[in-house]
Design a protein around this motif. Sequence first.
Motif, PDB file in Angstrom:
ATOM      1  N   GLU A 116       0.840  -1.198   0.000  1.00  0.00           N
ATOM      2  CA  GLU A 116       0.000   0.000   0.000  1.00  0.00           C
ATOM      3  C   GLU A 116       0.877   1.251   0.000  1.00  0.00           C
ATOM      4  O   GLU A 116       0.638   2.195  -0.748  1.00  0.00           O
ATOM      5  CB  GLU A 116      -0.907   0.000   1.234  1.00  0.00           C
ATOM      6  CG  GLU A 116      -2.080  -0.950   1.165  1.00  0.00           C
ATOM      7  CD  GLU A 116      -3.220  -0.361   0.356  1.00  0.00           C
ATOM      8  OE1 GLU A 116      -3.368   0.876   0.337  1.00  0.00           O
ATOM      9  OE2 GLU A 116      -3.944  -1.135  -0.273  1.00  0.00           O
ATOM     10  N   ASP A 117       1.881   1.256   0.858  1.00  0.00           N
ATOM     11  CA  ASP A 117       2.799   2.393   0.937  1.00  0.00           C
ATOM     12  C   ASP A 117       3.611   2.520  -0.345  1.00  0.00           C
ATOM     13  O   ASP A 117       3.857   3.626  -0.842  1.00  0.00           O
ATOM     14  CB  ASP A 117       3.741   2.227   2.130  1.00  0.00           C
ATOM     15  CG  ASP A 117       2.980   2.118   3.448  1.00  0.00           C
ATOM     16  OD1 ASP A 117       2.009   2.867   3.634  1.00  0.00           O
ATOM     17  OD2 ASP A 117       3.368   1.268   4.271  1.00  0.00           O
ATOM     18  N   SER A 160      -8.997   1.811  -6.051  1.00  0.00           N
ATOM     19  CA  SER A 160      -9.070   1.483  -4.629  1.00  0.00           C
ATOM     20  C   SER A 160      -9.469   0.027  -4.431  1.00  0.00           C
ATOM     21  O   SER A 160      -9.099  -0.607  -3.453  1.00  0.00           O
ATOM     22  CB  SER A 160     -10.077   2.403  -3.936  1.00  0.00           C
ATOM     23  OG  SER A 160     -11.353   2.288  -4.548  1.00  0.00           O
ATOM     24  N   ARG A 201      -6.377  -2.406  -4.459  1.00  0.00           N
ATOM     25  CA  ARG A 201      -5.387  -2.347  -3.386  1.00  0.00           C
ATOM     26  C   ARG A 201      -5.480  -3.585  -2.489  1.00  0.00           C
ATOM     27  O   ARG A 201      -6.554  -4.083  -2.195  1.00  0.00           O
ATOM     28  CB  ARG A 201      -5.582  -1.081  -2.554  1.00  0.00           C
ATOM     29  CG  ARG A 201      -5.282   0.179  -3.369  1.00  0.00           C
ATOM     30  CD  ARG A 201      -5.249   1.397  -2.495  1.00  0.00           C
ATOM     31  NE  ARG A 201      -4.806   2.555  -3.277  1.00  0.00           N
ATOM     32  CZ  ARG A 201      -4.588   3.739  -2.751  1.00  0.00           C
ATOM     33  NH1 ARG A 201      -4.744   3.937  -1.467  1.00  0.00           N
ATOM     34  NH2 ARG A 201      -4.194   4.739  -3.503  1.00  0.00           N
ATOM     35  N   GLY A 202      -4.325  -4.026  -2.070  1.00  0.00           N
ATOM     36  CA  GLY A 202      -4.272  -5.197  -1.209  1.00  0.00           C
ATOM     37  C   GLY A 202      -4.364  -6.502  -1.974  1.00  0.00           C
ATOM     38  O   GLY A 202      -4.346  -7.574  -1.375  1.00  0.00           O
TER      39      GLY A 202
END
Length: 265
Positions: free
Chosen positions: A198-199, A241, A244-245
């Motif tokens: 994520e970062d 979004s 993500r992950g």
Amino acid sequence: MVAADLQRPAAIQQLEALGNQIDVAVYQDAKSANTPKVARDGVKRAAELNAAWAIVDTAGRFQVDGELMSELEAVKEAVSPDETLLVVDAMTGQEAVEAANQFHDRIGLTGLIMTKMDGDARGGAALSITSVTGVPIKFIGTGERTDALEMFYPDRLASRILGMGDMLTLIDKAQANFDQDEAAEMERKIRQQTFDLEDFLGQLQQLKQMGPISQVLEMVPGLLRDEGQSVHGRAGRQPSSQDRGDYTLHDSGGAPPPGYYWREP
């Protein structure tokens, strides 16, 4: 901004679209064919709005002609500008120098804006145009977006041309696109080994805001110092979004360099 280019089709619409993009008011009078009057009325409207600057966009030409020069002389007389800037294409080489010289003789320029300075011919025109005309280059364009317009620093451009990088411009771009608090948070996560994908995604998105990766790498001293060495590539779709992950590092044969990631099939 004042839309005083009444010659080129859709010039007014393009300037209005740009104004909406950067949140700047645009004055236009599509019914008028009198360029000096449009320019004068536009500057008057800017004064009513208490604008710090009024930018009058006039018609341009690839080849200089008498009609254009007469029109520009009339516009200059009508608005008495503080700055008279000519936008020239760096890729045209010697033609840009000749055009700037003719404009300066007839109109009296105070500065130049050179576009397409990310091309291969960026150095020659920049070095010769000021020598011939005596007019300083004030801004350069290195891309299509508005954030690709930057102030011109001769020493920085010379450093880039010689492959010595441009750390000052790189620092300026980084300061404009990276938040210091977020950077401190990233440093903390790296030290505590909690830095995740994520970062990493956030870092890549911030890096993309600095411009094409090839231009960013050119600013790093010594990174592309070998003659003819360059970086090519294009950015793919930005993950949403929902994505993500759902990314993992891929470490199979023929994989791209470490740090690249994508959705597993």
